[in-house]
Design an enzyme around this catalytic site. Structure first.
Site, PDB file in Angstrom:
ATOM      1  CG  PHE A 118       7.268   0.712  -0.312  1.00  0.00           C
ATOM      2  CD1 PHE A 118       7.421  -0.250   0.440  1.00  0.00           C
ATOM      3  CD2 PHE A 118       6.682   0.667  -1.723  1.00  0.00           C
ATOM      4  CE1 PHE A 118       7.288  -1.354   0.148  1.00  0.00           C
ATOM      5  CE2 PHE A 118       6.473  -0.823  -2.133  1.00  0.00           C
ATOM      6  CZ  PHE A 118       6.789  -2.068  -1.042  1.00  0.00           C
ATOM      7  CB  SER A 119       7.917   5.873   4.082  1.00  0.00           C
ATOM      8  OG  SER A 119       8.043   5.124   5.410  1.00  0.00           O
ATOM      9  CG  ASN A 120      14.414   6.450   5.116  1.00  0.00           C
ATOM     10  OD1 ASN A 120      14.889   5.284   5.010  1.00  0.00           O
ATOM     11  ND2 ASN A 120      15.100   7.510   5.233  1.00  0.00           N
ATOM     12  CG  LEU A 152      -1.766  -1.270   1.473  1.00  0.00           C
ATOM     13  CD1 LEU A 152      -2.664  -1.129   2.781  1.00  0.00           C
ATOM     14  CD2 LEU A 152      -2.961  -1.277   0.056  1.00  0.00           C
ATOM     15  CG  ASP A 202       0.147  12.120  12.370  1.00  0.00           C
ATOM     16  OD1 ASP A 202       0.224  12.957  11.738  1.00  0.00           O
ATOM     17  OD2 ASP A 202       0.949  10.861  11.940  1.00  0.00           O
ATOM     18  N   GLY A 205       9.506   2.190   6.380  1.00  0.00           N
ATOM     19  CA  GLY A 205       9.308   0.762   5.943  1.00  0.00           C
ATOM     20  C   GLY A 205       7.926   0.841   5.187  1.00  0.00           C
ATOM     21  N   GLY A 206       7.329  -0.442   4.949  1.00  0.00           N
ATOM     22  CA  GLY A 206       6.208  -0.417   4.154  1.00  0.00           C
ATOM     23  C   GLY A 206       4.795  -0.775   5.040  1.00  0.00           C
TER      24      GLY A 206
END
Length: 863
Positions: A236-238, A234, A367, A240-241
């Site tokens: 991805f980022s630094n 769904l 958040d 994790g996924g």
């Protein structure tokens, strides 16, 4: 347009303008090696956030096995010291992130994961030295911590990683015709150096025997007992996924939230794993609430941590806003807007209840923004992503939040959530809250407009936060902007003066990398190009009759000569457009020299469009061929005609010398640019085939257009529908109108009213010329005939109040993604200046005076 991760990188060093990361103010956290004199026989070089140490007696090898070393902030100084000592002893060049602040930022959650963890890069001159360094480093750094580098092979338990790749800049074209980093094949041919998040070795390279145990260890890593099978990624980022998965035995669908150790650092240095376990604790404490996903546990697979939680059916709130947003779907009357307002009220009520339930358990959410809310099919709301959910009285963990939706620093937990609730409500009505990140008072402007437009009662929506009320006085900068735009007509003269003041205030002629602040893409072109660099700004100044200092023209000519002639670019992103601008500024010899450098590049670009491709290069040649008013230069004219013939062959499906057809339509990104070239050559030569070629190209462009339910005509591009000049029906319509002035074409003519209707839609996300309100409203003025500024055009101009930022006597314009301001032609103040100049009907009073009736197409394409 750069992706969100690249955009974030250019937001680090300056809060007002997009800025190169190299200017990050990090002097206080620089590592000693960055400032100490280089050892004897070594030299220092700087590039961006990286500092290199290079032996003076030789250049690095072209390519080979490179070594990366990762680290965590509290071990970085020691890791740099120990690695540098080994490199210096073996004479191996290396580079490192220059400061602790740079390391923290490059390890951040929203940075590209392909570069995550890379603190040092080493360039051994051959395989023997490479293997020696790998052995020494793995022993010297054993037990040290650092992020796993996804693209590399890890050596043992040390933060030492290797991959085969290029050491120096080499470029080639990939299968899509894009210019990409290159490796040299044994045949001598340059081939793409594929850089991703998977370890791979070029087919001609043999993995050294000493690396094979580590390759086997990588293949064996994992947890065979993990009971879930991933079905879809769904996000991805630094950090994790996020994945959809199913339990192998029960078939239950779940969401897996991955956290990579030491990755995705936030503002206080917490990594993804710490936040994941914080989220697990929060979800456990909130168990049983229907506004929170059920949590099934935490599992470690290899070194990655996974939070396993309930899959919530539905769409994110931001997806729902995009799908439902009434102001881009022709809703006009209160009755037409009422269903959307009712939906907003329902979602807001659900969020209010959800936050109250979370607060009742003693936690704040921390958040809240539209990407962290799931709207169920039945309309219920669920909060997701509890990484920042802590105790209500927690003052140590700062809340997160999207740009413009964050409460002021120090706002207590429940109050911070209340601020984010109000900002999310306003986002549903006016999804432009990035503007509040520039000036909190801008949110008041958006709210006032929304309340009037949607017919809201004074008590509708959440209470306006105290932090916003404090900046909403009657003498704010927002009232100055409104005064310029309200009334029977805008104050064209004052708008011009303030935009010019903003452009001048941002000029930096002392710099070599840019003359004016613009889009981040300007840094890739040396700051010279027409779309994002100095050429576009100077062109706009010249066309509106504003003075252009000789020093600025000198800067442009010198910077153009510094640009790599092997990558000359096209009309809007390269040397051809710069050449035309220099000629127009009274430097025809400079212009001709710069164009010849561009035309000599090999191989030529395979793109056919106007922005970066052959149509634009040919149009630049045609512009310079006619410089001076005498007979056209036959060499340049012939070059333009040859390109026009190839473009016609491409449109008709015949061999076209390697040209690639654009995937979509529009003036700059489609084949409308080719049609424009054909029309201009027809006007010059009278050859009938050129007029036919223009029609054929335009009819192909028309095939991308669809009539929307509200009657507007837009270009369909996958799931998107576009009206813009860059890519969209607006730019196509300008060229179609030019064709219709020469020849009848009922099918094309029938599309223009729907395009014009779309160009004055109320809501436009960005203000710029190429993909924003400036270009659309100017196009509406052009398509409107003699009356450039009818009521619909003036209404659209007034809505520039959403975006314009007042700074003393200056007006600033937010660029692409609205994160920072821009002065450039494509996204910023220069483009808005040119559009308003056209709409006001003003002529020029400087050199090269032109008629006040000059058409928009002429202004946009350097005519």
């Amino acid at each position: 347009m750069p992706g969100i991760q690249e955009t974030q990188l250019y937001c680090l060093a300056d809060r007002r303008y997009y800025e190169t990361p190299a200017r990050l103010p990090d002097e206080a956290t620089r590592y000693p090696l960055d400032a100490a004199p280089p050892p004897a026989g070594w030299r220092r070089a700087a590039a961006g956030l990286w500092t290199s140490l290079l032996p003076e007696d030789r250049e690095p090898a072209e390519q080979g096995w490179k070594i990366h070393v990762s680290t965590v902030p509290d071990e970085a100084a020691a890791t740099l010291r120990d690695t540098a000592r080994i490199c210096l002893r073996h004479g191996v060049p290396f580079k490192f992130l220059r400061s602790e602040q740079a390391l923290l930022l490059m390890s951040g959650k929203y940075m590209a994961r392909s570069g995550a963890g890379k603190f040092l890069t080493l360039y051994p001159q051959d395989e023997t030295v490479f293997l020696t360094l790998v052995d020494e480093l793995s022993r010297a750094l054993d037990g040290r911590r650092g992020p796993y580098i996804l693209s590399d092979l890890r050596i043992g338990d040390a933060p030492v990683y290797v991959r085969y790749g290029a050491f120096v800049a080499r470029w080639c074209r990939d299968e899509e015709g894009e210019r990409v980093p290159a490796l040299r094949h044994p045949s001598g041919e340059l081939v793409p150096d594929v850089r991703g998040v998977v370890f791979r070795v070029p087919e001609w390279v043999t993995v050294p025997e000493a690396l094979r145990p580590h390759l086997a260890a990588r293949a064996a890593a994992g947890d065979a007992t993990f009971p879930y099978t991933v079905t879809e990624a769904l996000q991805f980022s630094n950090a994790g996924g996020i994945y959809l998965a199913r339990h192998r035995d029960t078939g239950r669908q779940v969401v897996l939230r991955e956290a990579r150790p030491h990755c995705g650092l936030d503002a206080v240095g917490d990594d993804a794993v710490l936040r994941l376990h914080r989220e697990h604790r929060a979800l456990t404490a909130l168990a049983g609430l229907d506004c929170v996903p059920e949590v099934y546990g935490v599992r470690t697979v290899w070194e990655h941590h996974f939070l396993i939680e309930e899959h919530i059916e539905g769409n994110t709130l931001i997806e729902e806003i995009i799908t439902r947003f009434a102001l881009v779907r022709g809703a006009g009357s209160p009755a037409e807007l009422a269903p959307y307002v009712a939906w907003v009220d329902s979602v807001t009520a659900g969020l209010t209840r959800a936050l109250a339930a979370v607060h009742a358990r003693g936690l704040r959410f921390g958040d809240l923004h539209p990407s962290n809310v799931i709207v169920r099919p039945d309309g219920g709301v669920v909060l997701i992503d509890f990484e920042y959910a802590t105790a209500l009285d927690d003052q140590d963990t700062p809340p997160a939040g999207a740009p413009g939706l964050q409460a002021p620093p120090g706002t207590p937990g429940a109050e911070a959530d209340a601020y984010a609730l109000w900002a999310t409500w306003l986002t549903m009505l006016m999804p432009l809250m990035e503007m509040a990140g520039h000036d909190r008072a801008k949110a008041v402007t958006l709210e006032r407009w929304a309340r009037t437009r949607y017919g809201l009662t004074p008590d509708a929506g959440p209470h306006r936060p105290a932090a916003v009320r404090a900046v909403s006085g009657p003498h704010s900068r927002e009232h100055e902007i409104a005064a310029l735009l309200d009334g029977p007509a805008p104050d064209w003269r004052e708008l011009r003066a303030r935009l010019l003041a903003g452009i001048h205030a941002g000029a930096t002629p002392e710099r070599r990398d840019r003359l004016f602040p613009g889009d981040p893409q300007a840094f890739a072109t040396g700051g010279t190009d027409l779309a994002h660099g100095a050429a576009g700004v100077l062109y706009a100044l010249h066309r509106v009759g504003a003075p252009v200092p000789d020093a600025w023209t000198d800067w442009l000519a010198a910077a153009a000569r510094r640009r790599d002639p092997a990558a000359p670019g096209g009309l809007f992103d390269g040397l051809p457009g710069t050449a035309v601008v220099l000629a127009g500024l009274g430097r025809p010899a400079d212009g001709r020299e710069i164009l010849e450098r561009a035309l000599a590049a090999a191989p030529p670009n395979t793109s056919a469009d106007l922005f970066t491709g052959r149509a634009g290069v040919a149009l630049a040649a045609l512009r310079l061929a006619r410089t001076g008013g005498s007979a056209p230069d036959p060499e340049l004219l012939e070059s333009a005609v040859r390109t026009a013939w190839s473009l016609d062959c491409l449109v008709r499906g015949e061999p076209a010398g390697g040209l690639r057809a654009p995937d979509s339509a529009g003036l700059l990104r489609g084949l409308s640019g080719a049609a424009l070239l054909h029309l201009e050559l027809h006007a010059l030569t009278g050859e009938d085939w050129l007029l036919k070629a223009a029609r054929t190209a335009l009819e192909r462009e028309a095939g991308h257009c669809v009539t929307m339910p509200d009657g507007t005509v837009q270009v369909k591009d996958g799931r998107r529908h576009l009206l813009y000049l860059d890519q969209g029906s607006g730019g196509f319509a300008l060229v179609a109108q030019a064709y219709l002035a020469r020849h009848e074409a009922p099918g094309l003519a029938a599309l223009l009213p729907g395009v014009r209707q779309g160009c004055v839609l109320e809501f436009v996300r960005e203000p710029g010329l190429f993909t924003g309100r400036a270009g659309l409203v100017a196009t509406a003025g052009q398509l409107g005939g003699q009356d450039r500024t009818d009521a619909s055009v003036l209404a659209s101009v007034r809505n520039l109040s959403w975006h314009l930022l007042a700074d003393g006597d200056r007006l600033l314009v937010p660029g692409a993604r609205l994160r920072r301001c821009s002065a450039d032609l494509a996204t910023g103040a220069a483009g808005l200046l040119l559009a308003l100049h056209f709409l006001s009907g003003a002529g020029t009073d400087g050199p090269g005076e032109r008629s006040p009736s000059a058409g928009l197409l002429e202004l946009l394409t350097l005519g």
